[in-house]
Every structure is written in C-alpha cells, then in structure tokens.
Design a protein around this motif. Structure first.
Motif, PDB file in Angstrom:
ATOM      1  N   VAL A  35      -8.732  17.756  -8.666  1.00  0.00           N
ATOM      2  CA  VAL A  35      -8.104  17.245  -7.698  1.00  0.00           C
ATOM      3  C   VAL A  35      -8.758  16.320  -6.965  1.00  0.00           C
ATOM      4  N   VAL A  36      -9.989  16.547  -7.062  1.00  0.00           N
ATOM      5  CA  VAL A  36     -10.789  15.340  -6.224  1.00  0.00           C
ATOM      6  C   VAL A  36     -10.593  14.103  -6.941  1.00  0.00           C
ATOM      7  N   VAL A  37     -10.745  14.087  -8.242  1.00  0.00           N
ATOM      8  CA  VAL A  37     -10.509  12.769  -9.128  1.00  0.00           C
ATOM      9  C   VAL A  37      -9.037  12.268  -8.993  1.00  0.00           C
ATOM     10  N   GLY A  38      -8.022  13.418  -8.779  1.00  0.00           N
ATOM     11  CA  GLY A  38      -6.765  12.807  -8.321  1.00  0.00           C
ATOM     12  C   GLY A  38      -6.736  12.171  -6.821  1.00  0.00           C
ATOM     13  N   ILE A  39      -7.418  12.393  -6.130  1.00  0.00           N
ATOM     14  CA  ILE A  39      -7.359  11.948  -4.700  1.00  0.00           C
ATOM     15  C   ILE A  39      -7.971  10.728  -4.902  1.00  0.00           C
ATOM     16  N   PHE A  40      -9.179  10.436  -5.706  1.00  0.00           N
ATOM     17  CA  PHE A  40      -9.628   9.189  -5.792  1.00  0.00           C
ATOM     18  C   PHE A  40      -8.658   8.223  -6.538  1.00  0.00           C
ATOM     19  N   GLU A  41      -7.723   8.727  -7.573  1.00  0.00           N
ATOM     20  CA  GLU A  41      -7.049   8.137  -8.382  1.00  0.00           C
ATOM     21  C   GLU A  41      -5.761   7.638  -7.122  1.00  0.00           C
ATOM     22  N   ALA A  42      -5.453   8.688  -6.460  1.00  0.00           N
ATOM     23  CA  ALA A  42      -4.400   8.006  -5.520  1.00  0.00           C
ATOM     24  C   ALA A  42      -4.919   7.052  -4.284  1.00  0.00           C
ATOM     25  N   PHE A  43      -6.130   7.182  -3.899  1.00  0.00           N
ATOM     26  CA  PHE A  43      -6.298   6.182  -3.064  1.00  0.00           C
ATOM     27  C   PHE A  43      -6.797   4.875  -3.590  1.00  0.00           C
ATOM     28  N   VAL A  44      -7.245   4.675  -4.985  1.00  0.00           N
ATOM     29  CA  VAL A  44      -7.356   3.448  -5.373  1.00  0.00           C
ATOM     30  C   VAL A  44      -5.776   2.936  -5.852  1.00  0.00           C
ATOM     31  N   ALA A  66      -4.265   4.439 -12.053  1.00  0.00           N
ATOM     32  CA  ALA A  66      -4.382   5.670 -11.981  1.00  0.00           C
ATOM     33  C   ALA A  66      -5.193   6.030 -13.227  1.00  0.00           C
ATOM     34  N   GLY A  67      -4.831   5.208 -14.500  1.00  0.00           N
ATOM     35  CA  GLY A  67      -5.837   5.755 -15.718  1.00  0.00           C
ATOM     36  C   GLY A  67      -7.134   5.200 -15.691  1.00  0.00           C
ATOM     37  N   LEU A  68      -7.267   4.092 -15.193  1.00  0.00           N
ATOM     38  CA  LEU A  68      -8.782   3.430 -15.041  1.00  0.00           C
ATOM     39  C   LEU A  68      -9.526   4.324 -14.105  1.00  0.00           C
ATOM     40  N   THR A  69      -8.990   4.703 -13.015  1.00  0.00           N
ATOM     41  CA  THR A  69      -9.732   5.581 -11.867  1.00  0.00           C
ATOM     42  C   THR A  69     -10.091   6.843 -12.764  1.00  0.00           C
ATOM     43  N   ALA A  70      -9.028   7.392 -13.204  1.00  0.00           N
ATOM     44  CA  ALA A  70      -9.250   8.639 -13.829  1.00  0.00           C
ATOM     45  C   ALA A  70     -10.343   8.579 -14.894  1.00  0.00           C
ATOM     46  N   PHE A  71     -10.346   7.567 -15.620  1.00  0.00           N
ATOM     47  CA  PHE A  71     -11.356   7.594 -16.869  1.00  0.00           C
ATOM     48  C   PHE A  71     -12.863   7.601 -16.196  1.00  0.00           C
ATOM     49  N   ALA A  72     -12.829   6.582 -14.960  1.00  0.00           N
ATOM     50  CA  ALA A  72     -14.153   6.557 -14.572  1.00  0.00           C
ATOM     51  C   ALA A  72     -14.738   7.921 -13.872  1.00  0.00           C
ATOM     52  N   GLY A  73     -13.718   8.597 -13.303  1.00  0.00           N
ATOM     53  CA  GLY A  73     -13.778   9.932 -12.726  1.00  0.00           C
ATOM     54  C   GLY A  73     -14.224  10.931 -13.738  1.00  0.00           C
ATOM     55  N   TYR A  74     -13.838  10.852 -14.896  1.00  0.00           N
ATOM     56  CA  TYR A  74     -14.177  11.887 -15.660  1.00  0.00           C
ATOM     57  C   TYR A  74     -15.301  11.461 -16.629  1.00  0.00           C
ATOM     58  N   THR A  75     -15.797  10.294 -16.817  1.00  0.00           N
ATOM     59  CA  THR A  75     -16.504  10.027 -18.190  1.00  0.00           C
ATOM     60  C   THR A  75     -17.782   9.454 -17.640  1.00  0.00           C
ATOM     61  N   LEU A  76     -17.865   8.589 -16.733  1.00  0.00           N
ATOM     62  CA  LEU A  76     -18.863   7.505 -16.506  1.00  0.00           C
ATOM     63  C   LEU A  76     -20.061   8.459 -16.247  1.00  0.00           C
ATOM     64  N   ALA A  77     -20.258   9.364 -15.331  1.00  0.00           N
ATOM     65  CA  ALA A  77     -21.490   9.931 -15.081  1.00  0.00           C
ATOM     66  C   ALA A  77     -22.020  10.865 -16.448  1.00  0.00           C
ATOM     67  N   MET A  97       0.922  -1.423   0.185  1.00  0.00           N
ATOM     68  CA  MET A  97      -0.109  -0.084  -0.083  1.00  0.00           C
ATOM     69  C   MET A  97       0.986   1.413  -0.075  1.00  0.00           C
ATOM     70  N   THR A  98       0.590   2.276  -0.839  1.00  0.00           N
ATOM     71  CA  THR A  98       1.374   3.524  -0.771  1.00  0.00           C
ATOM     72  C   THR A  98       0.426   4.700   0.081  1.00  0.00           C
ATOM     73  N   PRO A  99       0.900   5.137   0.933  1.00  0.00           N
ATOM     74  CA  PRO A  99       0.161   6.305   1.739  1.00  0.00           C
ATOM     75  C   PRO A  99      -0.311   7.222   0.700  1.00  0.00           C
ATOM     76  N   LEU A 100      -1.440   7.722   0.913  1.00  0.00           N
ATOM     77  CA  LEU A 100      -1.983   8.867  -0.038  1.00  0.00           C
ATOM     78  C   LEU A 100      -1.173  10.214   0.150  1.00  0.00           C
ATOM     79  N   VAL A 101      -0.376  10.514   1.250  1.00  0.00           N
ATOM     80  CA  VAL A 101       0.035  11.676   1.180  1.00  0.00           C
ATOM     81  C   VAL A 101       1.180  11.713   0.583  1.00  0.00           C
ATOM     82  N   SER A 102       1.816  10.505   0.174  1.00  0.00           N
ATOM     83  CA  SER A 102       2.761  10.659  -0.564  1.00  0.00           C
ATOM     84  C   SER A 102       2.905  10.632  -2.188  1.00  0.00           C
ATOM     85  N   LEU A 103       1.430  10.797  -2.387  1.00  0.00           N
ATOM     86  CA  LEU A 103       0.898  10.949  -3.782  1.00  0.00           C
ATOM     87  C   LEU A 103       0.349  12.440  -4.047  1.00  0.00           C
ATOM     88  N   TRP A 104       0.775  13.341  -3.090  1.00  0.00           N
ATOM     89  CA  TRP A 104       0.060  14.744  -3.201  1.00  0.00           C
ATOM     90  C   TRP A 104       0.520  15.518  -4.632  1.00  0.00           C
TER      91      TRP A 104
END
Length: 186
Positions: free
Chosen positions: A109-118, A136-147, A1-8
């Motif tokens: 930024v919120v999409v980036g936080i979700f990417e970092a978390f996943v 990161a790419g799959l999570t970003a794609f979901a965040g930017y497009t599925l809605a 696991m990679t800490p979220l804070v290290s992905l700021w």
C-alpha cells in the motif's frame, strides 16, 4: 496534477494484486527455494547456539568495537580465522506468518501511495494509459527493488537472490503499472 485521493482504488487494488502474485510466486513455485542454503550439521549448530540465548536481532561476527580495533593485528587475525558472519536471530516458537503478511500488504500500500504521488504529480486526469503505466511502473519498480541491491553490495547476500528479488519486483511493478493505467481517472 491528479489528486492523491482520486487514486485510492488503484493503490488498494495494486496492493491486493501484488499480495496475491507474491504469494503465488513464494508458495507455489520453486523460484525462491534456493535462496537460503541449509547449514551443514544444522542440529549440532542449533544445539551449540541455543544455550547462548542470543536475543532476536541482527548480528555481525566478528564485530570490532571501533575502527582502531578493526585495524588491530588481533582483530585482523580473528577475521582471517573466521567464520565471518552477518546473521539475523528470529524468535523461536510459532511459525505463524500473519504479522509478516499484514506488514507486506501494508508495504505494498505504501509503495502504491508513492506511485500515486509521483504519477499524480506528473500527470493530469485523462493522461492516458501509456503515461500512467510509465510513471506508476517506474516508481513501483524502484519501491520494490532498489533497496535489495545494497544487501549484496555491502552484506554479501547472494547476487542470485538479489536478482531473483529484482525479477519479482519487475513483475510487481508491471502488475501495479497496469492497474494504475487501467484505473487512471478519466
């Protein structure tokens, strides 16, 4: 696991990258020029609606008060007669986009936080470029497009507009995935 804070840093840099790329797409290309058509007799329609002082918000017309009313012959006739609309009224006045741009950046930024978390939950530090790019790419794609898709499914937004928005989201996702993979903690 990679800490979220290290992905700021990838969170912020990917948001900046998406902000810049989306600005270029929307301001300097004709890609989205046809997303909204001009209403025939625009001045007449605006002159007709202005005195009604409809407050800003989302509206449906005709709109039944209940499912029983929706089935009534009077409502069915009103719906058949048309026009049938779903529309948004925005406040008049200034066309300043500062607030919208700030909200778009914060959304990125919120999409980036979700990417970092996943990605951080799935991958350890030193996971490598490929796995970081993938998560990161799959999570970003979901965040930017599925809605976007339910807007065409339920509200009859033009499918071409949704597809173009999805293509934009793919570009944002690839950019973001590249930033995350490049800056993944070693």
């Amino acid at each position: 696991m990679t800490p979220l804070v290290s992905l700021w840093l990838p969170i912020l840099l990917s948001a900046v990258g998406v902000f810049v790329v989306s600005s270029v797409i929307h301001m300097f290309t004709p890609w989205h020029k046809s997303d909204y058509r001009k209403v025939p007799n625009e001045d007449r329609v605006m002159d007709t609606l202005r005195p009604l002082a409809i407050p800003p918000g989302d509206y449906m017309m005709p709109r039944p008060e209940s499912t029983q009313e929706m089935r009534s012959p009077a409502f069915v006739e009103k719906f058949k007669k048309g026009p049938v609309m779903m529309f948004t009224i925005m406040p008049g006045g200034s066309m300043a986009m500062g607030k919208n741009l700030v909200q778009w950046f914060l959304f990125s930024v919120v999409v980036g936080i979700f990417e970092a978390f996943v990605a951080g939950s799935a991958l350890p530090p030193r996971a490598g470029y490929g796995p970081a790019f993938h998560f990161a790419g799959l999570t970003a794609f979901a965040g930017y497009t599925l809605a976007l898709w339910p807007m065409s499914i339920w509200y009859r937004r033009s499918w071409i507009t949704t597809i173009k928005g999805t293509a934009d989201g793919l570009i944002y996702a690839l950019l973001t995935a590249g930033v995350f993979a490049w800056l993944w903690p070693h």
